[in-house]
Design a protein around this motif. Structure first.
Motif, mmCIF file in Angstrom:
data_model
loop_
_atom_site.group_PDB
_atom_site.id
_atom_site.type_symbol
_atom_site.label_atom_id
_atom_site.label_comp_id
_atom_site.label_asym_id
_atom_site.label_seq_id
_atom_site.Cartn_x
_atom_site.Cartn_y
_atom_site.Cartn_z
ATOM 1 N N ALA A 70 8.677 -8.660 5.403
ATOM 2 C CA ALA A 70 8.147 -7.183 5.540
ATOM 3 C C ALA A 70 6.705 -7.464 5.673
ATOM 4 O O ALA A 70 6.035 -8.105 4.679
ATOM 5 C CB ALA A 70 8.672 -6.367 4.277
ATOM 6 N N GLU A 71 5.948 -6.574 6.374
ATOM 7 C CA GLU A 71 4.614 -6.595 6.444
ATOM 8 C C GLU A 71 4.251 -4.912 6.521
ATOM 9 O O GLU A 71 4.953 -4.109 7.104
ATOM 10 C CB GLU A 71 4.085 -7.370 7.464
ATOM 11 N N TYR A 72 3.045 -4.733 6.316
ATOM 12 C CA TYR A 72 2.579 -3.390 6.382
ATOM 13 C C TYR A 72 1.114 -3.127 6.414
ATOM 14 O O TYR A 72 0.285 -3.864 5.829
ATOM 15 C CB TYR A 72 3.072 -2.172 5.529
ATOM 16 N N HIS A 73 0.508 -2.373 7.610
ATOM 17 C CA HIS A 73 -0.998 -2.428 7.904
ATOM 18 C C HIS A 73 -1.354 -1.209 8.161
ATOM 19 O O HIS A 73 -0.863 -0.328 9.076
ATOM 20 C CB HIS A 73 -1.087 -3.231 8.931
ATOM 21 N N GLY A 74 -1.649 -0.368 7.118
ATOM 22 C CA GLY A 74 -2.255 0.953 7.142
ATOM 23 C C GLY A 74 -3.833 1.041 6.587
ATOM 24 O O GLY A 74 -4.305 0.150 6.450
ATOM 25 N N LYS A 75 -4.141 2.359 6.427
ATOM 26 C CA LYS A 75 -5.655 2.498 6.252
ATOM 27 C C LYS A 75 -5.734 2.272 4.719
ATOM 28 O O LYS A 75 -6.946 1.980 4.258
ATOM 29 C CB LYS A 75 -5.950 4.216 6.292
ATOM 30 N N GLN A 76 -4.725 2.692 3.986
ATOM 31 C CA GLN A 76 -4.747 2.617 2.279
ATOM 32 C C GLN A 76 -3.726 1.584 1.799
ATOM 33 O O GLN A 76 -4.049 1.133 0.628
ATOM 34 C CB GLN A 76 -4.752 3.828 1.763
ATOM 35 N N VAL A 77 -2.982 1.177 2.655
ATOM 36 C CA VAL A 77 -1.857 0.095 2.025
ATOM 37 C C VAL A 77 -1.773 -1.218 3.253
ATOM 38 O O VAL A 77 -1.862 -0.758 4.384
ATOM 39 C CB VAL A 77 -0.546 0.566 1.708
ATOM 40 N N ASP A 78 -2.105 -2.168 2.725
ATOM 41 C CA ASP A 78 -2.301 -3.321 3.553
ATOM 42 C C ASP A 78 -1.693 -4.590 2.921
ATOM 43 O O ASP A 78 -2.133 -5.120 2.066
ATOM 44 C CB ASP A 78 -3.827 -3.640 4.292
#
Length: 307
Positions: free
Chosen positions: A173-181
């Motif tokens: 799993a990976e996640y790349h957002g403005k506040q969670v990365d």
């Protein structure tokens, strides 16, 4: 219409594990716990963002009356940890559903929170219900101690929810957002309920329907006064828009009152979570749970209560 109960477990209330067993035995479907990590004594929130706590004067603890955002009910600063208590309640019950009503996602690390929720869901056989919220402005002082920016808190909550969905649904799993990365990670266990435990979006703000349709499985409005102005219209809007998207959606009302049972039936709600008064004596608590259990059984058989 399903019936839940909201309980504020503290070191001063009816024993929480006994309360859970009693709730299950009464026939009530679910139990829901609140989420507050602490009560700040002094706030650093700018004056323009301070909003007084909305509870009545009889609910305030006067030791905090001079502290922004005002005196809080005792259970707000004495409550047991939400997830730990739900896990223990799950260990002493077998059918009772276990809900967060609501979980302040913005105050919790999403990687840890994903693991905690998946663990509870697996160990309880898939009984976890994930009510979520970003906190209100009257709660600004608590939020800021967790490093939460009031202006961006909704975006932070939504990114954390989406990040947890990635963790629950993928081996890598990976996640790349403005506040969670974060880059690809492994995490187990995965929840029994797939693709994840039901997510109920808390709140009554102007954009909550949008957030519910995009990020959640249900809406969980909070409502405990005598006015139902606009609530039915918003429920209709949510269901019409969900139907257009081909998305099943439910509405769980939080902070329900026993004197409004028939109104809730008329609104076509899927579940109502009734608030147990935190200051109740043991005998009052047993009476409340017994009465609510009778209502739950009547509603299960299609007969609205006359409470």
């Amino acid at each position: 219409m399903k019936t839940g109960i909201k309980f504020y477990p503290t070191d001063e209330t009816f024993p929480p594990l006994e309360f859970a067993r009693m709730t299950e035995d009464s026939g009530i479907e679910s139990i829901w716990l609140p989420d507050h990590s602490h009560v700040p004594v002094v706030s650093r929130v700018p004056d323009e963002l301070k909003v007084a706590y909305g509870g009545g004067d009889d609910a305030r603890d006067q030791r905090f009356a001079g502290s922004p955002p005002g005196g809080f009910p005792r259970e707000y600063y004495r409550n047991y940890d939400q997830l730990t208590t739900l896990a223990m309640m799950g260990a002493v019950t077998s059918t009772l559903l276990l809900g967060t009503g609501i979980c302040l996602v913005v105050q919790r690390d999403p990687i840890w929170l994903a693991k905690e929720i998946a663990t509870i869901d697996r160990l309880t056989g898939g009984r976890f219900l994930f009510g979520v919220g970003a906190g209100a402005e009257w709660n600004a002082a608590e939020l800021e101690n967790h490093g939460v920016n009031l202006k961006t808190r909704n975006g932070l909550m939504l990114e954390r929810i989406e990040a947890m969905k990635q963790i629950w649904g993928h081996e890598e799993a990976e996640y790349h957002g403005k506040q969670v990365d974060f880059d690809p990670i492994f995490q187990w266990p995965k929840p029994i309920q797939q693709p994840h435990p039901p997510i109920l979006m808390g709140g009554m703000g102007p954009t909550v329907v949008d957030r519910t349709l995009k990020h959640a499985d249900a809406w969980m409005p909070g409502h405990n006064d005598d006015s139902f102005d606009g609530l039915g219209d918003r429920i209709t809007e949510l269901r019409e828009r969900a139907a257009a998207l081909g998305k099943p959606i439910e509405v769980t009302l939080n902070l329900g009152r026993l004197d409004f049972v028939d109104r809730y039936v008329d609104l076509g709600l899927d579940r109502v979570v009734y608030s147990h008064p935190a200051s109740s004596s043991d005998s009052e608590t047993r009476k409340f749970v017994s009465e609510l259990g009778k209502i739950a059984q009547e509603l299960d058989h299609g007969a609205p209560s006359m409470a």
